[in-house]
Design a protein around this motif. Structure first.
Motif, PDB file in Angstrom:
ATOM      1  N   PRO A 124      -8.301  13.060   3.185  1.00  0.00           N
ATOM      2  CA  PRO A 124      -8.641  13.367   1.792  1.00  0.00           C
ATOM      3  C   PRO A 124      -8.929  12.124   0.964  1.00  0.00           C
ATOM      4  O   PRO A 124      -9.777  12.161   0.075  1.00  0.00           O
ATOM      5  CB  PRO A 124      -7.409  14.115   1.288  1.00  0.00           C
ATOM      6  CG  PRO A 124      -6.313  13.769   2.223  1.00  0.00           C
ATOM      7  CD  PRO A 124      -6.948  13.537   3.550  1.00  0.00           C
ATOM      8  N   THR A 125      -8.244  11.022   1.265  1.00  0.00           N
ATOM      9  CA  THR A 125      -8.496   9.788   0.512  1.00  0.00           C
ATOM     10  C   THR A 125      -9.909   9.286   0.756  1.00  0.00           C
ATOM     11  O   THR A 125     -10.593   8.841  -0.179  1.00  0.00           O
ATOM     12  CB  THR A 125      -7.472   8.710   0.911  1.00  0.00           C
ATOM     13  OG1 THR A 125      -6.157   9.173   0.599  1.00  0.00           O
ATOM     14  CG2 THR A 125      -7.737   7.410   0.176  1.00  0.00           C
ATOM     15  N   ALA A 126     -10.372   9.351   2.003  1.00  0.00           N
ATOM     16  CA  ALA A 126     -11.735   8.908   2.307  1.00  0.00           C
ATOM     17  C   ALA A 126     -12.757   9.780   1.601  1.00  0.00           C
ATOM     18  O   ALA A 126     -13.754   9.277   1.054  1.00  0.00           O
ATOM     19  CB  ALA A 126     -11.957   8.941   3.820  1.00  0.00           C
ATOM     20  N   VAL A 154       4.242   4.714   8.771  1.00  0.00           N
ATOM     21  CA  VAL A 154       4.576   3.450   8.106  1.00  0.00           C
ATOM     22  C   VAL A 154       3.876   3.428   6.749  1.00  0.00           C
ATOM     23  O   VAL A 154       2.972   4.219   6.487  1.00  0.00           O
ATOM     24  CB  VAL A 154       4.146   2.242   8.969  1.00  0.00           C
ATOM     25  CG1 VAL A 154       5.002   2.132  10.215  1.00  0.00           C
ATOM     26  CG2 VAL A 154       2.672   2.345   9.359  1.00  0.00           C
ATOM     27  N   PRO A 155       4.272   2.522   5.869  1.00  0.00           N
ATOM     28  CA  PRO A 155       3.638   2.466   4.540  1.00  0.00           C
ATOM     29  C   PRO A 155       2.140   2.165   4.613  1.00  0.00           C
ATOM     30  O   PRO A 155       1.628   1.654   5.615  1.00  0.00           O
ATOM     31  CB  PRO A 155       4.406   1.326   3.843  1.00  0.00           C
ATOM     32  CG  PRO A 155       5.728   1.273   4.534  1.00  0.00           C
ATOM     33  CD  PRO A 155       5.439   1.611   5.968  1.00  0.00           C
ATOM     34  N   ASP A 156       1.440   2.492   3.518  1.00  0.00           N
ATOM     35  CA  ASP A 156       0.002   2.230   3.424  1.00  0.00           C
ATOM     36  C   ASP A 156      -0.309   0.769   3.736  1.00  0.00           C
ATOM     37  O   ASP A 156       0.434  -0.141   3.359  1.00  0.00           O
ATOM     38  CB  ASP A 156      -0.504   2.538   2.007  1.00  0.00           C
ATOM     39  CG  ASP A 156      -0.531   4.033   1.726  1.00  0.00           C
ATOM     40  OD1 ASP A 156      -0.230   4.805   2.646  1.00  0.00           O
ATOM     41  OD2 ASP A 156      -0.844   4.409   0.581  1.00  0.00           O
ATOM     42  N   GLY A 157      -1.438   0.575   4.396  1.00  0.00           N
ATOM     43  CA  GLY A 157      -1.877  -0.786   4.681  1.00  0.00           C
ATOM     44  C   GLY A 157      -1.328  -1.335   5.970  1.00  0.00           C
ATOM     45  O   GLY A 157      -1.509  -2.528   6.261  1.00  0.00           O
ATOM     46  N   THR A 206     -13.510  -0.701  -9.006  1.00  0.00           N
ATOM     47  CA  THR A 206     -12.748  -0.441  -7.778  1.00  0.00           C
ATOM     48  C   THR A 206     -11.281  -0.201  -8.099  1.00  0.00           C
ATOM     49  O   THR A 206     -10.664   0.745  -7.590  1.00  0.00           O
ATOM     50  CB  THR A 206     -12.889  -1.616  -6.796  1.00  0.00           C
ATOM     51  OG1 THR A 206     -14.269  -1.793  -6.448  1.00  0.00           O
ATOM     52  CG2 THR A 206     -12.081  -1.372  -5.535  1.00  0.00           C
ATOM     53  N   GLU A 207     -10.709  -1.058  -8.953  1.00  0.00           N
ATOM     54  CA  GLU A 207      -9.290  -0.912  -9.264  1.00  0.00           C
ATOM     55  C   GLU A 207      -9.034   0.357 -10.076  1.00  0.00           C
ATOM     56  O   GLU A 207      -8.001   1.013  -9.904  1.00  0.00           O
ATOM     57  CB  GLU A 207      -8.789  -2.140 -10.022  1.00  0.00           C
ATOM     58  CG  GLU A 207      -8.809  -3.417  -9.191  1.00  0.00           C
ATOM     59  CD  GLU A 207      -8.174  -3.217  -7.811  1.00  0.00           C
ATOM     60  OE1 GLU A 207      -7.051  -2.671  -7.740  1.00  0.00           O
ATOM     61  OE2 GLU A 207      -8.804  -3.587  -6.798  1.00  0.00           O
ATOM     62  N   GLU A 266      -4.675   6.829  -6.080  1.00  0.00           N
ATOM     63  CA  GLU A 266      -3.211   6.782  -5.930  1.00  0.00           C
ATOM     64  C   GLU A 266      -2.568   7.989  -6.596  1.00  0.00           C
ATOM     65  O   GLU A 266      -1.593   8.563  -6.082  1.00  0.00           O
ATOM     66  CB  GLU A 266      -2.663   5.488  -6.541  1.00  0.00           C
ATOM     67  CG  GLU A 266      -3.027   4.222  -5.786  1.00  0.00           C
ATOM     68  CD  GLU A 266      -2.292   4.088  -4.458  1.00  0.00           C
ATOM     69  OE1 GLU A 266      -1.468   4.965  -4.133  1.00  0.00           O
ATOM     70  OE2 GLU A 266      -2.563   3.099  -3.750  1.00  0.00           O
ATOM     71  N   ALA A 267      -3.115   8.398  -7.733  1.00  0.00           N
ATOM     72  CA  ALA A 267      -2.566   9.569  -8.425  1.00  0.00           C
ATOM     73  C   ALA A 267      -2.821  10.850  -7.650  1.00  0.00           C
ATOM     74  O   ALA A 267      -2.061  11.820  -7.762  1.00  0.00           O
ATOM     75  CB  ALA A 267      -3.166   9.666  -9.824  1.00  0.00           C
TER      76      ALA A 267
END
Length: 594
Positions: free
Chosen positions: A339-341, A546-549, A576-577, A584-585
């Motif tokens: 979903p993020t992509a 594991v956490p993101d990244g 981008t930010e 993130e929300a």
């Protein structure tokens, strides 16, 4: 796993010595009953095997790619210890048969032998406890690299007890099979008068055939069928919060040629999710379009060709070929789309986009990867070529940019549609591939032919002229030279076991373990034959936990990948930010992969 020569000789002497009658412990229960003696024998351990089992257990505690809790490490350690025990008993048997059996001074005096049999287990336990102490420290270091909670040393000591139980169960199972071979051999010798050596060989063959039939003919096939049935049942369910879309831009809507109840669990989740036009307008401050999402489930049509026809009809119906960007997404396993992509490209294009995907299996990607990788390649090839061929019929001046996105097994499905970089450049306008499996042919070829002096974990190919590799947000787009269009970008973490797992790890140290480590891999991780293969194999089970990244969890780094590949007009780092904050929300809104 055979007992050592010394212990076999002692057991033979014990059997030949008359034994006094032993009273039953309880009425009706005789401790000297053959079944009781046999069951107790399953627990008998060879001290050479114990030493090697402890060595392999300690090896399993060395650093790997991802942090582990004591429970998971206990399972892995037990399997490794059992393998080590097998190696140790085999070495002990060889030493006895071809060395010690011919020495007059062997066995050593009883006191020395007793001392050895006491010292080996004690030293093995001591070595395991010392290694557990070091391992707990490595786990804390690795957890700190990934911003995860670490373990305590005392808590990690529980690993030893669990590993002992797992190893004991595996060794006992092996001994049951060994005794079954001996029983069959005795029956063949008694009933058919087959000589003992031939009977032993025949007994082994019979048991091997029975085990193969049990595993391959029953357990695997029945298990595969059961898993497929279980996930096909889940495919008929709908995730809470996923509701049938009413907007015509979505498959599954009342106007769609792909009925809502045929899209499957992940398909219904995909078309009901995303960001709507009013939300995109609020996020960007510019008028946005309602994003298009097209999907076909396994039950949408009878076969792949028919599903592709439905997909094309949906693209025409929704006017997807009139959008600015059209993204083909070969799915992973059950038909899941990250979903993020999906949300990231909709944010980048402010809704002037169309995403198209199709389900090819009921099974999660990790099962599909093991059981039926070829199906992913066939499905991806069919989807990409069907959409591309229809796209070619549209006016070149007005048709959308054509992109391909793939993640995990979806990258393998996407790569399978192309013969190489030249074919990609002639077919699409850009590619973003995330977390590619090590077995991907194109990825392998590019990595192996990387520019001299560049590391395997972040290779540079042909000065980054067409294809580039990145391991985190900061390395996107990477390179200072020109990056020609269409752009191809791979995103891969140094700690992702999906990227680095390979059977080559059994016998060969890979470049990524001889070069300086990536940003989230411990320098103390070393290569050992066999051991590293099992370590990284075990990491696969927790690749996304594991956490993101880190690991196989790429989070919002995918947004930066989309920006680099599509190069939206007037887009700034501030955009981008801002988009990242929106993502993130929304994280978790469409649910994780199943």
């Amino acid at each position: 796993m055979t007992d050592s020569g010394v212990e076999r000789k002692a057991l033979a002497e014990l059997r030949d010595t008359p034994q006094p009658a032993t009273p039953a412990v309880t009425p009706g229960f005789d401790v000297r009953h053959p079944l009781v003696v046999w069951a107790w024998g399953l627990l008998h351990l060879d001290f050479t095997g114990i030493a090697f089992g402890a060595l392999f257990f300690c090896w399993s505690l060395t650093p790997s790619l991802l942090p582990r809790d004591w429970l998971f490490q206990g399972l892995i350690g037990g399997i490794n210890a059992a393998i080590g025990y097998a190696v140790g008993t085999a070495i002990g048997w060889l030493v006895w048969e071809f060395g010690l059996a011919r020495r007059s001074w062997w066995p050593l005096p009883d006191k020395i032998m007793l001392g050895l049999k006491v010292a080996v287990p004690v030293l093995s336990i001591l070595a395991a406890l010392i290694m557990l102490t070091y391992s707990a420290g490595w786990q804390r270091e690795l957890s700190a690299l990934m911003n995860a909670e670490g373990t305590t040393t005392t808590g990690y000591f529980r690993t030893l007890g669990l590993s002992a139980l797992v190893a004991a169960a595996i060794i006992s199972l092996w001994r049951v099979l060994r005794d079954l071979v001996r029983w069959v051999a005795r029956q063949l010798n008694r009933l058919l008068k087959i000589p003992p050596p031939a009977a032993s060989a025949a007994g082994l063959a019979v048991v091997l055939v029975l085990v193969f039939m049990l595993v391959d003919g029953i357990l695997l096939r029945v298990g595969y069928a059961a898993v497929n049935s279980a996930f096909s049942l889940q495919n008929n369910e709908t995730r809470p919060g996923a509701v049938q879309p009413i907007m015509p831009e979505k498959s599954g809507s009342p106007m769609s040629a792909a009925p809502w109840d045929t899209l499957g669990f992940e398909g219904r989740n995909f078309v009901s999710g995303g960001i709507h036009a009013d939300e995109l307008t609020a996020a960007s401050g510019k008028p946005a379009k309602e994003p298009i999402r097209v999907y076909a489930g396994l039950e949408t049509a009878d076969d792949t060709a028919a599903r592709m026809n439905v997909v094309l009809d949906e693209l025409e119906r929704t006017k997807a070929f009139e959008r600015k960007a059209l993204v083909i997404i070969p799915t992973t396993g059950t038909g899941w789309v990250n979903p993020t992509a999906a949300q990231a490209i909709e944010l980048v294009e402010n809704g002037d986009s169309a995403l198209v995907a199709a389900q090819y299996s009921y099974l999660p990607s990790w099962i599909s990867f093991i059981a039926d990788r070829g199906k992913a390649t066939v499905a991806g090839n069919a989807l990409i070529h069907a959409v591309h061929d229809r796209w070619l019929t549209k006016p070149e001046a007005t048709r959308p940019k054509l992109y391909v996105y793939g993640e995990s097994l979806g990258t393998q499905a996407g790569e399978g549609a192309f013969d190489g970089l030249a074919d990609i450049r002639e077919t699409v306008d850009g590619v973003l591939w995330v977390g590619p499996p090590n077995a991907n042919p194109l990825w392998q070829a590019l990595t192996q032919r990387r520019d001299p002096g560049t590391p395997e974990v972040q290779p540079v190919y042909a000065d980054g002229l067409v294809v580039r590799f990145a391991d985190d947000t900061a390395s996107i787009p990477g390179g200072s030279g020109p990056w020609l269009e269409p752009r191809v970008l791979y995103i891969q973490h140094p700690s992702d076991p999906v990227v680095w797992w390979s059977t080559d790890l059994i016998f060969k140290r890979p470049d990524w373990l001889s070069e300086p480590p990536g940003f989230d891999r411990l320098p103390s991780m070393k290569w050992f034959p066999f051991v590293t293969f099992w370590q990284v194999s075990a990491d696969l089970a927790n690749a996304a936990g594991v956490p993101d990244g880190h690991g196989h969890n790429y989070g919002t780094t995918i947004l930066d990948g989309w920006v680099a590949v599509t190069q939206p007009d007037g887009w700034t780092p501030a955009d981008t930010e801002h988009a990242r904050a929106v993502l993130e929300a929304l994280r978790g809104h469409d649910g994780p992969e199943k």
